[in-house]
Design a protein around this motif. Structure first.
Motif, PDB file in Angstrom:
ATOM      1  N   LYS A 172       0.838  -1.191   0.000  1.00 45.00           N
ATOM      2  CA  LYS A 172       0.000   0.000   0.000  1.00 45.00           C
ATOM      3  C   LYS A 172       0.879   1.249   0.000  1.00 45.00           C
ATOM      4  N   ALA A 173       0.698   2.076  -1.008  1.00 42.93           N
ATOM      5  CA  ALA A 173       1.481   3.311  -1.099  1.00 42.93           C
ATOM      6  C   ALA A 173       0.945   4.345  -0.109  1.00 42.93           C
ATOM      7  N   VAL A 174       1.859   5.046   0.525  1.00 43.11           N
ATOM      8  CA  VAL A 174       1.521   6.167   1.408  1.00 43.11           C
ATOM      9  C   VAL A 174       1.750   7.446   0.604  1.00 43.11           C
ATOM     10  N   ARG A 175       0.691   8.186   0.365  1.00 48.06           N
ATOM     11  CA  ARG A 175       0.818   9.393  -0.437  1.00 48.06           C
ATOM     12  C   ARG A 175       1.695  10.438   0.266  1.00 48.06           C
ATOM     13  N   GLU A 176       2.289  11.322  -0.520  1.00 52.04           N
ATOM     14  CA  GLU A 176       3.107  12.392   0.054  1.00 52.04           C
ATOM     15  C   GLU A 176       2.295  13.287   0.997  1.00 52.04           C
ATOM     16  N   ASP A 177       0.997  13.452   0.712  1.00 45.74           N
ATOM     17  CA  ASP A 177       0.165  14.348   1.517  1.00 45.74           C
ATOM     18  C   ASP A 177      -0.708  13.604   2.520  1.00 45.74           C
ATOM     19  N   GLN A 178      -0.436  12.316   2.716  1.00 42.93           N
ATOM     20  CA  GLN A 178      -1.356  11.519   3.520  1.00 42.93           C
ATOM     21  C   GLN A 178      -1.411  11.966   4.971  1.00 42.93           C
ATOM     22  N   ALA A 179      -0.270  12.287   5.569  1.00 46.80           N
ATOM     23  CA  ALA A 179      -0.282  12.756   6.957  1.00 46.80           C
ATOM     24  C   ALA A 179      -1.020  14.076   7.090  1.00 46.80           C
ATOM     25  N   LEU A 180      -0.922  14.931   6.067  1.00 48.36           N
ATOM     26  CA  LEU A 180      -1.610  16.220   6.105  1.00 48.36           C
ATOM     27  C   LEU A 180      -3.120  16.030   6.107  1.00 48.36           C
ATOM     28  N   LEU A 181      -3.597  15.008   5.398  1.00 45.54           N
ATOM     29  CA  LEU A 181      -5.027  14.721   5.372  1.00 45.54           C
ATOM     30  C   LEU A 181      -5.459  14.002   6.642  1.00 45.54           C
ATOM     31  N   TYR A 182      -4.683  12.996   7.051  1.00 48.22           N
ATOM     32  CA  TYR A 182      -5.067  12.212   8.222  1.00 48.22           C
ATOM     33  C   TYR A 182      -5.130  13.071   9.486  1.00 48.22           C
ATOM     34  N   ARG A 183      -4.248  14.050   9.616  1.00 51.47           N
ATOM     35  CA  ARG A 183      -4.206  14.861  10.840  1.00 51.47           C
ATOM     36  C   ARG A 183      -5.498  15.639  11.044  1.00 51.47           C
ATOM     37  N   LEU A 184      -6.292  15.843   9.982  1.00 50.67           N
ATOM     38  CA  LEU A 184      -7.570  16.544  10.113  1.00 50.67           C
ATOM     39  C   LEU A 184      -8.595  15.717  10.877  1.00 50.67           C
ATOM     40  N   CYS A 185      -8.292  14.443  11.131  1.00 50.59           N
ATOM     41  CA  CYS A 185      -9.169  13.614  11.965  1.00 50.59           C
ATOM     42  C   CYS A 185      -9.019  13.941  13.447  1.00 50.59           C
ATOM     43  N   GLY A 186      -8.011  14.755  13.807  1.00 50.05           N
ATOM     44  CA  GLY A 186      -7.921  15.194  15.196  1.00 50.05           C
ATOM     45  C   GLY A 186      -6.525  15.273  15.772  1.00 50.05           C
ATOM     46  N   ASP A 187      -5.558  14.533  15.213  1.00 44.80           N
ATOM     47  CA  ASP A 187      -4.203  14.550  15.754  1.00 44.80           C
ATOM     48  C   ASP A 187      -3.377  15.586  15.003  1.00 44.80           C
ATOM     49  N   LEU A 188      -3.281  16.779  15.565  1.00 43.68           N
ATOM     50  CA  LEU A 188      -2.601  17.892  14.913  1.00 43.68           C
ATOM     51  C   LEU A 188      -1.148  18.051  15.361  1.00 43.68           C
ATOM     52  N   ASN A 189      -0.568  17.005  15.909  1.00 43.47           N
ATOM     53  CA  ASN A 189       0.830  17.043  16.325  1.00 43.47           C
ATOM     54  C   ASN A 189       1.689  17.512  15.145  1.00 43.47           C
ATOM     55  N   PRO A 190       2.460  18.607  15.323  1.00 42.30           N
ATOM     56  CA  PRO A 190       3.267  19.120  14.212  1.00 42.30           C
ATOM     57  C   PRO A 190       4.343  18.152  13.735  1.00 42.30           C
ATOM     58  N   LEU A 191       4.640  17.107  14.507  1.00 42.20           N
ATOM     59  CA  LEU A 191       5.603  16.097  14.080  1.00 42.20           C
ATOM     60  C   LEU A 191       5.226  15.500  12.726  1.00 42.20           C
ATOM     61  N   HIS A 192       3.933  15.533  12.410  1.00 47.51           N
ATOM     62  CA  HIS A 192       3.444  14.904  11.181  1.00 47.51           C
ATOM     63  C   HIS A 192       3.248  15.891  10.032  1.00 47.51           C
ATOM     64  N   ALA A 193       3.638  17.152  10.253  1.00 46.54           N
ATOM     65  CA  ALA A 193       3.398  18.157   9.212  1.00 46.54           C
ATOM     66  C   ALA A 193       4.511  19.190   9.077  1.00 46.54           C
ATOM     67  N   ASP A 194       5.172  19.543  10.160  1.00 45.20           N
ATOM     68  CA  ASP A 194       6.119  20.652  10.186  1.00 45.20           C
ATOM     69  C   ASP A 194       7.551  20.117  10.093  1.00 45.20           C
ATOM     70  N   PRO A 195       8.258  20.356   8.978  1.00 45.71           N
ATOM     71  CA  PRO A 195       9.631  19.843   8.843  1.00 45.71           C
ATOM     72  C   PRO A 195      10.569  20.323   9.941  1.00 45.71           C
ATOM     73  N   GLU A 196      10.422  21.569  10.383  1.00 39.45           N
ATOM     74  CA  GLU A 196      11.314  22.089  11.417  1.00 39.45           C
ATOM     75  C   GLU A 196      11.073  21.377  12.747  1.00 39.45           C
ATOM     76  N   PHE A 197       9.816  21.145  13.073  1.00 37.45           N
ATOM     77  CA  PHE A 197       9.505  20.432  14.310  1.00 37.45           C
ATOM     78  C   PHE A 197      10.024  18.998  14.227  1.00 37.45           C
ATOM     79  N   ALA A 198       9.822  18.343  13.072  1.00 39.00           N
ATOM     80  CA  ALA A 198      10.305  16.969  12.892  1.00 39.00           C
ATOM     81  C   ALA A 198      11.822  16.908  13.052  1.00 39.00           C
ATOM     82  N   ALA A 199      12.530  17.918  12.543  1.00 35.72           N
ATOM     83  CA  ALA A 199      13.989  17.946  12.674  1.00 35.72           C
ATOM     84  C   ALA A 199      14.408  18.041  14.137  1.00 35.72           C
ATOM     85  N   ARG A 200      13.687  18.834  14.912  1.00 35.46           N
ATOM     86  CA  ARG A 200      14.009  18.948  16.340  1.00 35.46           C
ATOM     87  C   ARG A 200      13.756  17.639  17.081  1.00 35.46           C
TER      88      ARG A 200
END
Length: 287
Positions: A172-200
């Protein structure tokens, strides 16, 4: 001490009302990659309101996850959320989840295990509507640096996979934007969207939600081995063994009736990283 295990387990459960409708269910399914091909009758069961059924893993996001809010800051707990990892998840459904509904979600700390360098909290959520129980879910939460308080270690057994080849394997392919769509279900942790936060956090780019991989895997099992019938699922358990990056592919191996009828064992790995583990100790029980 940040964790007082006895006090945490003895604390009164917290209850809240949750609501969801067909749009919440459709968004969740789309966040898992449903709807491809868009006109496939099997996919329309996940995307078209007139044919809609509800994948049982929707229980993890119903009410935008508000049923579990506050579970980690109750009596006996003083936790730095930066030290928290989602270690495992299980859902047991008592009857099919309706497409739309309201229910009372009651959460409590069911157990606290001492793993030495970490504590493991078992956050149990029980959900019921006017007709009775709907589902029970357990989230295993690792809290780094909070072990060593002298408590019981808790279960640590691992599920060995069968020695034979898998009965079914899908990718099953994971789309490049899949985390951006899934996070709208309620988990807005920036780890899944913000490159700077993920780097930290130590990642070179945002990672996919573990519960997204969890839902994608259950959908694959339902569609491949259970005839597309979500009502056959009774319980679904996994351990989060590694991360997934958007743009990668999941290799999902399934062993039917293992080791007994009504039980599917599953292994999930990341194809592009030499089958690096993603989900382990994964079992779907069904009728």
């Amino acid at each position: 001490m940040p964790i007082d295990a006895d006090r945490a387990v003895a604390a009164e459960p917290r209850s809240t009302e949750i609501r969801w409708d067909s749009k919440d269910v459709q968004l969740y399914h789309l966040g898992l990659g449903a709807g491809v091909p868009a006109t496939d009758p099997d996919e329309l069961r996940y995307t078209l309101e007139s044919r809609l059924h509800v994948l049982p893993s929707f229980a993890t996001v119903a009410g935008a996850g508000r049923g579990a809010v506050g579970g980690l800051n109750g009596p006996g707990l003083d936790i730095d959320l930066a030290s928290v990892l989602h270690g495992g998840q299980s859902v047991r459904v008592h009857r099919p989840i309706p497409v739309a509904g309201s229910a009372v979600s009651t959460s409590r700390i069911a157990a606290v295990h001492d793993k030495g360098k970490a504590a493991v909290l078992v956050l149990r959520t029980e959900v019921a509507d006017d007709e009775g129980p709907l589902w029970t879910s357990d989230s295993q939460i690792f809290v780094r640096g909070e072990g060593g308080f002298g408590g019981e270690r808790g279960p640590s057994a691992r599920t060995e996979l069968p020695s034979r080849d898998a009965d079914k394997t899908v990718e099953k392919a994971v789309r490049e934007d899949q985390a951006l769509l899934y996070r709208l279900c309620g988990d807005l942790n920036p780890l899944h969207a913000d490159p700077e936060f993920a780097a930290r956090a130590g990642f070179d780019r945002p990672i996919l939600h573990g519960l997204c991989s969890y839902g994608m895997t259950l959908k694959a099992v339902v569609d491949t081995l259970l005839g597309g019938d979500v009502g056959r699922v009774r319980s679904y358990t996994t351990r989060f063994a590694g991360v997934v990056f958007p743009g990668e592919s999941l290799r999902i191996r399934m062993w039917a009736d293992s080791p007994e009828p009504g039980r599917v064992q599953v292994s999930v790995t990341a194809v592009e990283r030499d089958d690096a583990p993603v989900l382990a100790d994964t079992i779907v029980e069904h009728v």
